[in-house]
Structure formats: C-alpha cells, structure tokens
Design a protein around this motif. Structure first.
Motif, mmCIF file in Angstrom:
data_model
loop_
_atom_site.group_PDB
_atom_site.id
_atom_site.type_symbol
_atom_site.label_atom_id
_atom_site.label_comp_id
_atom_site.label_asym_id
_atom_site.label_seq_id
_atom_site.Cartn_x
_atom_site.Cartn_y
_atom_site.Cartn_z
ATOM 1 N N THR A 142 0.832 -1.185 0.000
ATOM 2 C CA THR A 142 0.000 0.000 0.000
ATOM 3 C C THR A 142 0.871 1.240 0.000
ATOM 4 O OG1 THR A 142 -0.106 0.026 2.403
ATOM 5 C CG2 THR A 142 -1.849 -1.164 1.261
ATOM 6 N N GLY A 143 0.253 2.386 -0.247
ATOM 7 C CA GLY A 143 0.985 3.638 -0.279
ATOM 8 C C GLY A 143 0.759 4.340 -1.594
ATOM 9 N N PRO A 144 1.436 5.472 -1.799
ATOM 10 C CA PRO A 144 1.243 6.234 -3.040
ATOM 11 C C PRO A 144 1.843 5.515 -4.239
ATOM 12 C CG PRO A 144 3.012 7.197 -1.749
ATOM 13 C CD PRO A 144 2.394 6.127 -0.894
ATOM 14 N N TYR A 145 1.200 5.671 -5.379
ATOM 15 C CA TYR A 145 1.750 5.128 -6.620
ATOM 16 C C TYR A 145 3.059 5.860 -6.930
ATOM 17 C CZ TYR A 145 2.023 3.801 -11.529
ATOM 18 O OH TYR A 145 2.432 3.301 -12.734
ATOM 19 N N PRO A 146 4.103 5.185 -7.416
ATOM 20 C CA PRO A 146 4.175 3.793 -7.866
ATOM 21 C C PRO A 146 4.648 2.798 -6.802
ATOM 22 C CG PRO A 146 6.138 4.939 -8.566
ATOM 23 C CD PRO A 146 5.302 5.954 -7.830
ATOM 24 N N VAL A 218 -8.273 19.343 -5.250
ATOM 25 C CA VAL A 218 -7.186 18.787 -4.444
ATOM 26 C C VAL A 218 -7.069 19.614 -3.165
ATOM 27 C CG1 VAL A 218 -4.715 18.301 -4.393
ATOM 28 C CG2 VAL A 218 -6.008 17.963 -6.512
ATOM 29 N N VAL A 219 -7.365 18.978 -2.031
ATOM 30 C CA VAL A 219 -7.425 19.692 -0.755
ATOM 31 C C VAL A 219 -6.288 19.215 0.147
ATOM 32 C CG1 VAL A 219 -8.881 20.298 1.208
ATOM 33 C CG2 VAL A 219 -9.929 19.818 -1.020
ATOM 34 N N TYR A 220 -5.501 20.159 0.636
ATOM 35 C CA TYR A 220 -4.275 19.932 1.421
ATOM 36 C C TYR A 220 -3.577 18.619 1.040
ATOM 37 C CZ TYR A 220 -7.909 18.107 4.748
ATOM 38 O OH TYR A 220 -8.993 17.507 5.347
ATOM 39 N N PRO A 221 -3.052 18.547 -0.199
ATOM 40 C CA PRO A 221 -2.462 17.299 -0.690
ATOM 41 C C PRO A 221 -1.162 16.935 0.010
ATOM 42 C CG PRO A 221 -1.977 19.087 -2.194
ATOM 43 C CD PRO A 221 -2.931 19.640 -1.183
ATOM 44 N N GLY A 222 -0.841 15.663 -0.044
ATOM 45 C CA GLY A 222 0.444 15.165 0.436
ATOM 46 C C GLY A 222 1.160 14.410 -0.661
ATOM 47 N N TYR A 223 2.411 14.034 -0.402
ATOM 48 C CA TYR A 223 3.229 13.173 -1.265
ATOM 49 C C TYR A 223 3.671 13.822 -2.576
ATOM 50 C CZ TYR A 223 1.620 9.539 1.901
ATOM 51 O OH TYR A 223 1.342 8.813 3.029
ATOM 52 N N LEU A 224 3.357 15.087 -2.810
ATOM 53 C CA LEU A 224 3.761 15.730 -4.058
ATOM 54 C C LEU A 224 5.102 16.445 -3.912
ATOM 55 C CD1 LEU A 224 0.311 17.243 -5.098
ATOM 56 C CD2 LEU A 224 1.326 15.078 -5.843
ATOM 57 N N ALA A 225 5.432 16.868 -2.703
ATOM 58 C CA ALA A 225 6.686 17.590 -2.458
ATOM 59 C C ALA A 225 6.919 17.658 -0.960
ATOM 60 C CB ALA A 225 6.623 19.003 -3.041
ATOM 61 N N ASP A 226 8.145 17.960 -0.579
ATOM 62 C CA ASP A 226 8.402 18.323 0.813
ATOM 63 C C ASP A 226 9.002 19.721 0.824
ATOM 64 O OD1 ASP A 226 11.101 18.071 0.151
ATOM 65 O OD2 ASP A 226 11.305 16.099 1.083
ATOM 66 N N ALA A 227 9.492 20.149 1.955
ATOM 67 C CA ALA A 227 9.978 21.525 2.056
ATOM 68 C C ALA A 227 11.221 21.772 1.209
ATOM 69 C CB ALA A 227 10.271 21.856 3.520
ATOM 70 N N LEU A 232 7.594 14.854 -7.857
ATOM 71 C CA LEU A 232 6.801 14.480 -9.019
ATOM 72 C C LEU A 232 7.507 13.460 -9.898
ATOM 73 C CD1 LEU A 232 5.148 17.871 -10.067
ATOM 74 C CD2 LEU A 232 4.386 16.152 -8.415
ATOM 75 N N ASP A 233 8.825 13.595 -10.057
ATOM 76 C CA ASP A 233 9.545 12.616 -10.882
ATOM 77 C C ASP A 233 9.530 11.238 -10.224
ATOM 78 O OD1 ASP A 233 10.140 14.439 -12.865
ATOM 79 O OD2 ASP A 233 12.084 14.986 -12.013
ATOM 80 N N ASP A 234 9.777 11.201 -8.910
ATOM 81 C CA ASP A 234 9.788 9.922 -8.199
ATOM 82 C C ASP A 234 8.429 9.244 -8.250
ATOM 83 O OD1 ASP A 234 12.400 10.442 -7.557
ATOM 84 O OD2 ASP A 234 11.950 11.202 -5.549
ATOM 85 N N LEU A 235 7.355 10.044 -8.255
ATOM 86 C CA LEU A 235 5.998 9.510 -8.222
ATOM 87 C C LEU A 235 5.385 9.375 -9.611
ATOM 88 C CD1 LEU A 235 4.680 11.509 -5.150
ATOM 89 C CD2 LEU A 235 5.291 9.090 -5.213
#
Length: 314
Positions: A142-146, A218-227, A232-235
C-alpha cells in the motif's frame, strides 16, 4: 444438572452475542444508498491487510471542530457508495477520495460530510472506500503510486463504474470530477495523469470507458513535495495539456508542507492546464469542511464558484 445446562446456555448466548457484535462493520453507509464492490471477484493483488476493517480512532486522537471522526483501517474490500441529491440535480458528479496517509480513511470527515455538502449543491457524490492497511502497519503493498498500485487501481475502476452508470444515476458523463484530501489529494492528482492505461486487466465494460476526471479538486495534498524538493519525478506525476482543470487549497502553516500545493500548481501551469490555487495563512491539516473561525474552512464556497467558472455548474 439443570443449573449446569442453564449456565451453558447463558455462555453460548453470550458467545453468540459477542460474535455478532464483533462482526458489526466498523463503518457502513446510512440506509438508502447504493453501494457497489469495485472488484466483484476480489481486488487485484489480493488483500493489503490482515483482519477485518476497524475504526482505529482512540480517546487520545484529536477532535476536529470539537467533534470526533472515524479513522477506518484494514480496508481490503473497496467499494463505492452513491449519494444522490435529494432536490434538483445539476447532472455533475464528484468521486470523493478521503485522506489518511494511505494508512486509514477519514471516512466521515473527508467522505460522508463532503457528500452532504455536494448533494446540497445539486451534485451527485460517489464516495470511494479504497484499499488501505491498518494504521500501525508498514505494508509494502500500500501507499502512493508507484510504491503501490492498489489505491490508483481502485480510483481508475471507480471512475469507470461511475461512467458506466451515468444514465441510471442521472449523471452527465462529461461532468465527472474527483475530490481528494491529503493522500486522497495525491490520489486525485495521480488519476489526473494516469488515466490512459488501466493498471489492471479489464474485467467488464466499465473498464472500457475513460477513467479521466473532467475536473479535480485537491485539498491539502500530500506526497507531491516536501519543504526541500519536488517528488513528481519519483511519483511519475507528469501533467500534460490533457490533465483536467484543477482547484487546489491548503493552509500555509500545514505541517504536511505547502510545497505540495505550489509544486502541483506550477507543474499544471507549465503544462498549460487551467488551475486555481488558494493558500490561506492558517488552518493546519485535516480540517475537512468542518467550519471554524479560520477562513480556510470556507473553501467549499470557493469550489462552487470555481465550478461555475469552468462551466461544470451553470
């Protein structure tokens, strides 16, 4: 002997009552709503979690706007549930993905309560209970794609089923959007870029229909970036001009990092995708649409204005 028989009978009754209580679902829709299993013969890849679904909320968990919420874990049997407007329908529909870090689903805060709002605006809501493990499990399936295909498979399948039932459910098949919170926000973004090819073998006519959303919220999204950097490339999240118009909202003080929203907005802008970004000074994370004194909790009204702007609502 009679006393012993009575004791055995009472013990058996208690045991059966306990078994019935244990088998009660941790969450189920209110009566009167159509629910469909996404995978009639079982989800691809098999179970993601051992044990039955469970509400993982404890007395130590925080309240949102003074109220508790259901944190549903161990979801192995994904479903969609139809919530139709009680009054006049606009013909638009939104497929809702609750958040929960791909560990649990905030099934009421970011699910049924969202459907109540959408129905009030004349919009059909389809709530997706997608696969997540238990809250304390470290499960590679489980977890974010991929990292995992499970949730994205569920999302693709759900939108296909909604289009297949569009006439029956009084939905315009060209006005079907998605709305996701936190991990569900990431899932909405992933579906917005991974709709041209199913991540599973087709099982019926619903899988022959497009699973591309016509718009995304898209409301307060996660997993797209950190500080520090974009993910995006990794995902494997690469928007194109065919990515649907997107509305994004987040609070600047969100501990999940505002860069999730700004990164996705800039990627959409670079791809020439119509996008609207709302950043508020305060609000934190995980407020759903429960109203407080903070302006960020008025975001549903901004969404309704945006849906008129992009001609989803008249």
């Amino acid at each position: 002997m009679r006393t012993r028989s009575l004791s055995l009978a009472l013990a058996l009754t208690a045991s059966l009552a306990g078994a019935c209580f244990a088998q009660k679902p941790a969450w189920e829709p209110a009566p009167g709503h159509t629910t469909i299993k996404l995978w009639p013969n079982g989800a691809p890849g098999g179970p993601t979690s051992p044990g039955p679904e469970v509400d993982t909320t404890s007395a130590k968990d925080n309240l949102i706007a003074g109220k508790p919420l259901i944190r549903l874990g161990n979801v192995n049997d994904p479903t969609l549930t139809l919530y139709s407007p009680k009054g006049k329908s606009t013909g638009a529909a939104v497929v809702v993905f609750p958040g929960g870090g791909y560990r649990i689903l905030a099934i009421d805060l970011e699910g049924t309560e969202v459907c109540d709002w959408l129905n009030g605006a004349g919009i059909t809501c389809i709530l997706v209970k997608y696969r997540v493990p238990g809250a304390d499990q470290k499960n590679p399936s489980t977890g974010p794609y991929p990292k995992s295909s499970a949730a994205l498979q569920d999302a693709q399948r759900a939108v296909g089923i909604v289009r297949a039932h569009a006439t029956e459910w009084h939905i315009d098949p060209k006005r079907i959007g998605v709305l996701g919170f936190s991990a569900g926000g990431h899932l909405s973004a992933a579906l917005s870029t991974h709709y041209d090819k199913r991540l599973y073998d087709a099982i019926d006519a619903a899988d022959q229909l497009s699973c591309r959303p016509d718009f995304a919220i898209v409301v307060y999204p996660g997993y797209l970036a950190d500080a520090e950097h974009t993910m995006l490339d990794d995902l494997d999240l690469h928007p194109t001009e065919k990515t649907p118009p997107t509305f994004i909202v987040q609070a600047e003080d969100d501990p999940v990092h505002i860069e999730n929203s700004t990164t996705w907005f800039l990627a959409l802008k670079q791809a020439k995708v119509p996008a609207e970004l709302h950043i508020y000074a305060e609000g934190g994370h995980g407020y759903g649409l429960r109203r407080t004194a903070l302006p960020v909790t008025a975001w549903p009204q901004a969404v309704e204005v945006w849906l008129r702007t992009i001609h989803i609502l008249s």
